[in-house]
Design an enzyme around this catalytic site. Structure first.
Site, PDB file in Angstrom:
ATOM      1  N   SER A   1      26.325 -89.460  31.122  1.00 24.97           N
ATOM      2  CA  SER A   1      27.294 -90.346  31.747  1.00 24.97           C
ATOM      3  C   SER A   1      26.714 -91.173  32.885  1.00 24.97           C
ATOM      4  O   SER A   1      27.136 -92.283  33.110  1.00 24.97           O
ATOM      5  CB  SER A   1      28.473 -89.532  32.242  1.00 24.97           C
ATOM      6  OG  SER A   1      28.013 -88.516  33.103  1.00 24.97           O
TER       7      SER A   1
ATOM      8  N   HIS B   1      31.357 -90.710  26.277  1.00 25.40           N
ATOM      9  CA  HIS B   1      30.962 -92.096  26.514  1.00 25.40           C
ATOM     10  C   HIS B   1      30.497 -92.781  25.244  1.00 25.40           C
ATOM     11  O   HIS B   1      30.093 -93.923  25.268  1.00 25.40           O
ATOM     12  CB  HIS B   1      29.859 -92.154  27.572  1.00 25.40           C
ATOM     13  CG  HIS B   1      30.323 -91.727  28.916  1.00 25.40           C
ATOM     14  ND1 HIS B   1      30.802 -92.612  29.850  1.00 25.40           N
ATOM     15  CD2 HIS B   1      30.443 -90.499  29.466  1.00 25.40           C
ATOM     16  CE1 HIS B   1      31.168 -91.952  30.931  1.00 25.40           C
ATOM     17  NE2 HIS B   1      30.954 -90.655  30.726  1.00 25.40           N
TER      18      HIS B   1
ATOM     19  N   LYS C   1      38.333 -93.218  28.134  1.00 29.20           N
ATOM     20  CA  LYS C   1      37.301 -94.257  28.150  1.00 29.20           C
ATOM     21  C   LYS C   1      37.661 -95.338  27.137  1.00 29.20           C
ATOM     22  O   LYS C   1      38.495 -96.178  27.431  1.00 29.20           O
ATOM     23  CB  LYS C   1      35.955 -93.607  27.928  1.00 29.20           C
ATOM     24  CG  LYS C   1      35.683 -92.793  29.194  1.00 29.20           C
ATOM     25  CD  LYS C   1      34.622 -91.814  29.187  1.00 29.20           C
ATOM     26  CE  LYS C   1      34.535 -91.215  30.584  1.00 29.20           C
ATOM     27  NZ  LYS C   1      35.038 -89.857  30.675  1.00 29.20           N
TER      28      LYS C   1
END
Lengths: 514, 395
Positions: free
Chosen positions: A184, A212, A243
Site C-alpha cells: 500500500s 489496492h 478503494k
C-alpha cells in the site's frame, strides 16, 4: 505505581508536530467536487492522496444506488450477519463477487480491516504456520495475532528468505503464505509467481490481500493474481470496497468450505454488525461499472505511467512501484512534512509517510491517482512538485539528462516466468561456477583427457599471447614486483600444498579406511 | 491485399511443432559453453566452404567477462540434444542499447546451427523466443552474432564459395527452416564483389580528381598513432550510421574489442585503410583488409595442435598466398555525403590493392534500401554477390 494513561500523556511527537505547524494528519474535508478536488479550510485542493482509484466515489450512479438502498432498507441492519443482519443485497453482492472473482464463494464483511481479521482468526489454528511479508498491512498482522498460529515473517519480497523459512518449518504443519498483492505504501507488487512456486513445493496455501489491486490490475480488474495469470494457484483473495469500489467494507473469496467456515466461526464476522445497506448497494453499483467500463482501468494506468515518468524525469525517485500508488521519496522526515505542507498550501493533497510505516530515512509522499483526474490537474501537480522539490533540494536544479521509464503493470505486460525460464536464470548465474579443476577431478580423468585439457590450455594461452595489448604487457612486467609484495602469502604455499595433498590422499583411499 | 494479421495467423498454424525427442537445455557450465562453440566445427565437418572460427576466440566472444558487448547486453546460450548428442544450438540476446536507441522491444537471437530438421529448429527458436519474451520483448530479430555490429544475417543467396571475413555462413537449408517456423523477412543485406582488374568508370575518376583539387586529402592509416586513429574512426562510425536500420551505437570498449581483433590485419596491410580529410578535419574512412578467412580456413579452428603452434604456422603460410580483400566499411560523416568522397577513397583503395597484387574482394554489407550506397557501388562496377537476410518473428 504505573498508570496506563502515562504513555499517552508522555507522548510528545504530536505536540511537537502541532507546535511547528507541520502536523499533516486528520485534515477535515469540507466538501468534495467530483472526488478529484476537495475543500479543506475553505480552499480547493487537488486530491492525489485518495484510494478512490476509479473515481467512482463521486459517480452519480453509485450515489443514486446508495440512496435507493436507504429508501428501501433504511440506514443500518442493526445486527450481525449471522442473526438479523443479512439482507438480500448482501447475498446478491456475495454472489456477484464470487462470479466476478471466479471463486466458489465470497463473504462480505463490514470493513476491509475486519475482513483480514476475520480470515486470519477464522482459519488459523494452533498447529498452523503462517508466513507473512514484513510489509503486509496491519490488519493481516493483527489478524495473525488473533489466530493461534505460529507466525513467520519474511523480509519484504525476499523469496530466498521465504524459502528458508518454509524449509525450516515443520513439514507436517498446515501452512499459509499471506501477502499484500500491491503494497500500500510503496506501490510494488508481490512476487506472486515465486510465492506460488514455493507454495506448491512446500504444500502451502496462498492468500493475497488485493485491497489496492482489485479493480485496478488485470484485464478484468480481478487483481494481482489475474495480472500474473495465477488465479487458480491463489487459494484466497481479499479485497476492500473503500478503494476502487467506492464504498466501505471488504470481501474474502475462495473455496466454499473455507468461506462458509469463516462465516460461522470467525468472531470479527459473527459479533459485528453487517455492512450498511447503502454501502452494499454502492459496492454493487461500482462492481457493475468496473465490469462494464474497462476504459477506467486503462486511463488509470495511463495516468500512473504519466506521473511516474513525470516525476522521474524531474529527478524524483518513485521507487519500485508499478501501480497508481506513486511514492515520491523525500528521505528526511522533517523535510517530508515541509514538502507536504508547501504542497498543501498550493492546493495539492498528498499523504506523508514516515517511519515506522517506512524505514527510517526513507520518508515519502504517497500520491495515488484516480481515473477521473484531468490532465490539467496532473500537470499542475507535476509542476508544483518540481518547483517545491527544487526549493527543498529534494531534486537537482536542472532535470537529469535521462531516466528509466516505469514499467506499469498493464494487463499482458507480465509474462509468466514459468519453471523453464527460472531454470535459465539459474543457468546464467551458475555459468562461471565450474572454472578450474580440483585435484580430485584430475585424478578421475583418463590420461587422454588430461592431455586434451593440457593442449586446450596451451591453445588458450597462445590465443591470449596473440592478443596481448600494450597494457597487458605493462601488467605482466609488474607481475614479479607484485609477487614480491605478496611474498608472505607465498611463504605459506608449501603448507597449503601439503594440506591439499594430504586431503587428496585421504579422500582417495590410499590409506585403508578405518 | 491480405491483412498482415491473417497472414500471421496462417503462418502460425502452419508453423512446425518442436520435435518431442529433442531436449533443449540452457548452457550452464564452461564445458557446455565449450561444446556450444565446438559444435559448429563438427556441424560443418563435410562442408568445403565453411571457414572455422578460432575456437578460443569464439569462447571469449560468448564470455561475459571477456566480451564488452555483454557488459550491457545479456546472453543465454541453448543447446539442443537428442539422446545426449548435440543437434543444434542458439543464442538468445537482450541488447538494451538497441531498444533504447530505437525505442523498441526487440530481442535478438544468433549463433544458430541446427541439423536439417524443422522440429529441432522449431524447438531451438521456441526456447530463444521464450527467453526473449521473459525479458519483456515483443519480437525477435536475427540471426545476429551477437549484434549488428558483429556479423549478422542468414545467407540466402550466393552459396558455393567460402564466406568473406566477418561474414556468416550457413548451409542451404537454413532459410527453409526459418520460414517453416514462422519467421518472415525483416531486411536483406547485400554484399558486392569487385575485381581489381575492372577499371573504375570515367566519371568516378573525374570526380576523384576534382575533389583532390578542391583540397580533399586522403591519407593511409597512421600506424604510429593507432589510438587516435581509432578515435577518429569511432567518431565517424557512430555519426554516420545513426539513422540506419539496425544500427546500435558501440561503447568505447566494444569498438576497441573489434578494433583489436582487426589490428594485426591493419598492421599487415595499412596501405589499404584510408582516412579522408577536408581542411584537416577527418570526414570519411575506408577500411579494407586482406581476407583473413583464407588463413583461418587453413588453421581449422585451432592455433595449436598437441600443444604445438601448427595452426598458427598454417595460418601464416596461407595468409602469404592470399589475394582476396574484404572492404569492411566505408564511412562518411553526414553532411559530406554525395560529394564524391567515396569515389576518392575507392580509387585510392583500388590503386593500392592493385599495387599489392590483390585480384579482388567482397564489399559490404549494405542494407537493401541504402540506395545511395548501393547505387554508388554499382556505378563503380561492383556486382551484387551475396544476400544475407535478417528474419523477424513475434514472440
Amino acid at each position: 505505581m504505573a498508570d496506563v494513561f502515562d504513555k499517552c500523556s508522555n507522548w510528545k511527537d504530536y505536540k511537537i508536530a502541532k507546535a511547528t505547524g507541520l502536523y499533516p494528519y486528520f485534515k477535515a474535508i469540507e466538501a468534495s467536487h467530483a472526488s478529484t478536488e476537495v475543500e479543506i479550510d475553505g480552499k480547493r485542493i487537488i486530491m492525489v492522496g485518495s484510494n478512490n482509484y476509479l473515481g467512482l466515489a463521486g459517480d452519480p450512479r453509485v450515489k443514486e444506488a446508495a440512496h435507493e438502498a436507504i429508501r428501501k432498507f433504511g440506514t443500518t441492519c442493526s445486527g450481525s450477519r449471522l442473526l438479523n443482519g443479512t439482507l438480500s443485497l448482501h447475498e446478491e453482492l456475495e454472489h456477484r463477487l464470487a462470479k466476478f472473482l471466479n471463486r466458489e464463494a465470497a463473504l462480505v464483511v463490514s470493513t476491509g480491516f475486519q475482513t483480514n481479521l476475520a480470515t486470519m482468526a477464522g482459519i488459523l489454528g494452533r498447529h498452523d504456520i503462517v508466513f507473512s511479508d514484513r510489509q503486509n498491512h496491519a490488519s493481516l498482522l493483527d489478524g495473525i495475532r488473533l489466530g493461534y498460529a505460529t507466525e513467520k515473517r519474511y523480509r519484504h519480497n525476499d523469496m530466498e528468505h521465504l524459502e528458508k523459512l518454509l524449509q525450516d518449518a515443520d513439514p507436517d504443519a498446515g501452512k499459509l503464505i499471506v501477502t499484500d498483492g500491491v503494497f500500500s505504501m510503496e506501490g510494488d507488487l508481490c512476487n506472486l509467481p515465486k510465492i506460488v512456486e514455493l507454495a506448491q513445493k512446500y504444500k502451502a496455501r496462498v492468500m493475497t490481500d488485493d485491497a489496492h489491486a482489485m479493480g485496478v490490475l488485470g484485464e478484468k480488474g480481478r487483481g494481482t493474481a489475474e495480472y500474473f495469470g495465477l488465479e487458480a494457484q491463489t487459494d484466497l483473495v481479499m479485497g476492500t470496497f473503500s478503494k476502487s469500489f467506492a464504498s466501505l467494507g471488504g470481501v474474502i473469496a475462495g473455496p466454499f468450505d473455507v468461506i462458509n467456515y469463516i462465516k460461522h466461526k470467525s468472531r470479527p464476522v459473527v459479533f459485528s454488525a453487517s455492512m450498511t445497506p447503502a454501502a452494499v448497494a454502492a459496492a454493487l453499483k461500482a462492481l457493475d461499472i468496473i465490469e462494464a467500463e474497462p476504459q477506467r482501468r486503462a486511463r488509470l494506468l495511463d495516468i500512473a505511467e504519466k506521473m511516474h515518468n513525470g516525476f522521474r524525469a524531474m529527478g524524483f525517485d518513485t521507487g519500485v512501484s508499478v501501480t497508481p500508488v506513486v511514492p515520491v521519496f523525500v528521505g528526511d522526515q522533517v523535510k517530508c512534512f515541509r514538502m507536504w505542507k508547501q504542497l498543501f498550501e498550493v492546493g495539492i493533497f498528498t499523504n506523508p509517510v514516515i517511519p515506522p510505516a517506512v524505514e527510517p530515512g526513507h520518508a515519502l509522499l504517497r500520491t495515488s491517482y484516480m481515473a477521473t483526474h484531468t490532465d490539467e490537474q496532473l500537470d499542475r501537480v507535476l509542476e508544483q512538485f518540481e518547483r517545491i522539490g527544487r526549493k527543498l533540494k529534494v531534486i537537482p536544479e536542472t532535470r537529469p539528462t535521462s531516466y528509466t521509464p516505469v514499467k506499469i503493470a498493464r494487463p499482458g505486460t507480465y509474462v509468466i516466468r514459468n519453471e523453464a525460464s527460472q531454470r535459465w536464470a539459474a543457468a546464467s548465474a551458475g555459468l562461471l561456477a565450474d572454472r578450474g579443476f580440483s585435484l580430485e577431478q584430475i585424478a578421475r580423468m583418463t590420461p587422454g583427457e588430461v592431455a586434451n585439457k593440457l593442449f586446450d590450455a596451451v591453445e588458450t594461452l597462445t590465443w591470449r599471447a596473440a592478443n596481448l595489448q600494450p597494457d597487458d604487457l605493462k601488467r605482466l612486467s609488474t607481475a614479479p614486483l607484485k609477487l614480491w609484495e605478496k611474498r608472505s602469502g607465498i611463504r605459506n604455499l608449501p603448507g597449503v600444498l601439503l594440506e591439499k595433498g594430504a586431503n587428496f590422499f585421504m579422500k582417495n583411499g590410499t590409506r585403508p579406511e578405518a | 491485399m491480405i491483412p498482415a494479421s491473417v497472414l500471421e495467423g496462417a503462418r502460425a498454424r502452419h508453423a512446425v511443432k518442436p520435435a518431442a525427442d529433442v531436449d533443449i537445455a540452457p548452457v550452464r557450465t564452461t564445458s557446455e559453453r565449450d561444446a556450444f562453440v565446438r559444435f559448429q566445427l563438427d556441424h560443418y565437418r563435410d562442408d568445403p566452404n565453411f571457414v572455422p572460427p578460432i575456437v578460443a576466440e569464439r569462447r571469449d566472444f560468448v564470455d561475459p567477462a571477456k566480451n564488452p558487448f555483454l557488459e550491457h547486453a545479456s546472453l543465454q546460450l541453448f543447446l539442443a540434444r537428442r539422446n545426449g548428442k548435440i543437434v543444434g544450438r542458439i543464442a538468445a540476446i537482450d541488447d538494451p542499447h538497441y531498444n533504447q536507441f530505437h525505442n523498441t522491444e526487440v530481442g535478438f537471437f544468433g549463433m544458430f546451427e541446427s541439423v536439417n530438421e524443422p522440429g529441432v529448429a522449431a524447438a531451438l527458436f521456441d526456447a530463444a523466443a521464450e527467453w526473449v519474451r521473459s525479458r519483456g520483448m515483443k519480437s525477435m530479430l536475427g540471426p545476429v552474432n551477437l549484434s549488428t555490429n558483429h556479423d549478422c544475417g542468414l545467407l540466402v543467396e550466393g552459396f558455393g564459395s567460402p564466406p568473406a571475413m566477418m561474414m556468416p555462413y550457413n548451409p542451404r537449408y537454413y532459410p527453409a527452416l526459418f520460414e517453416a517456423t514462422g519467421f518472415r523477412k525483416a531486411k536483406d543485406l547485400w554484399t558486392y564483389e569487385l575485381s581489381t582488374s575492372v577499371a573504375p568508370p570515367e566519371e568516378v575518376l573525374r570526380a576523384a580528381e576534382r575533389l583532390r583539387e578542391e583540397g580533399v586529402r586522403v591519407r593511409p592509416l597512421n600506424l604510429r598513432d593507432l589510438r587516435s586513429e581509432r578515435r577518429i574512426l569511432k567518431q565517424i562510425y557512430n555519426a554516420m550510421l545513426g539513422r540506419q536500420w539496425g544500427f546500435v551505437p558501440m561503447s568505447d570498449a566494444e569498438f576497441d574489442f573489434i578494433a583489436e581483433r582487426l589490428r594485426p590485419l591493419a598492421v599487415l596491410r595499412s596501405e589499404l585503410c584510408f582516412i579522408a580529410e577536408v581542411d584537416g578535419e577527418p570526414v570519411a574512412f575506408s577500411l579494407t583488409f586482406p581476407d583473413a578467412n583464407v588463413g583461418l580456413k587453413a588453421a581449422n579452428g585451432y592455433l595449436t595442435r598437441f600443444g604445438l603452434p601448427i595452426g598458427l604456422a598454417r595460418l601464416a603460410w596461407a595468409t602469404r598466398a592470399n589475394d582476396r580483400l574484404r572492404v569492411l566499411m566505408l564511412g562518411i560523416k553526414p553532411g559530406f555525403q554525395k560529394r564524391g568522397i567515396d569515389a576518392v577513397l575507392y580509387t585510392e583503395t583500388l590503386r593500392a590493392a592493385r599495387a599489392l597484387g590483390y585480384v579482388g574482394g567482397e564489399l559490404g554489407w549494405t542494407c537493401e534500401d541504402n540506395h545511395l550506397m548501393n547505387r554508388a557501388l554499382e556505378s563503380m562496377g561492383a556486382r551484387r554477390y551475396r544476400t544475407y537476410r535478417i528474419y523477424e518473428r513475434k514472440v
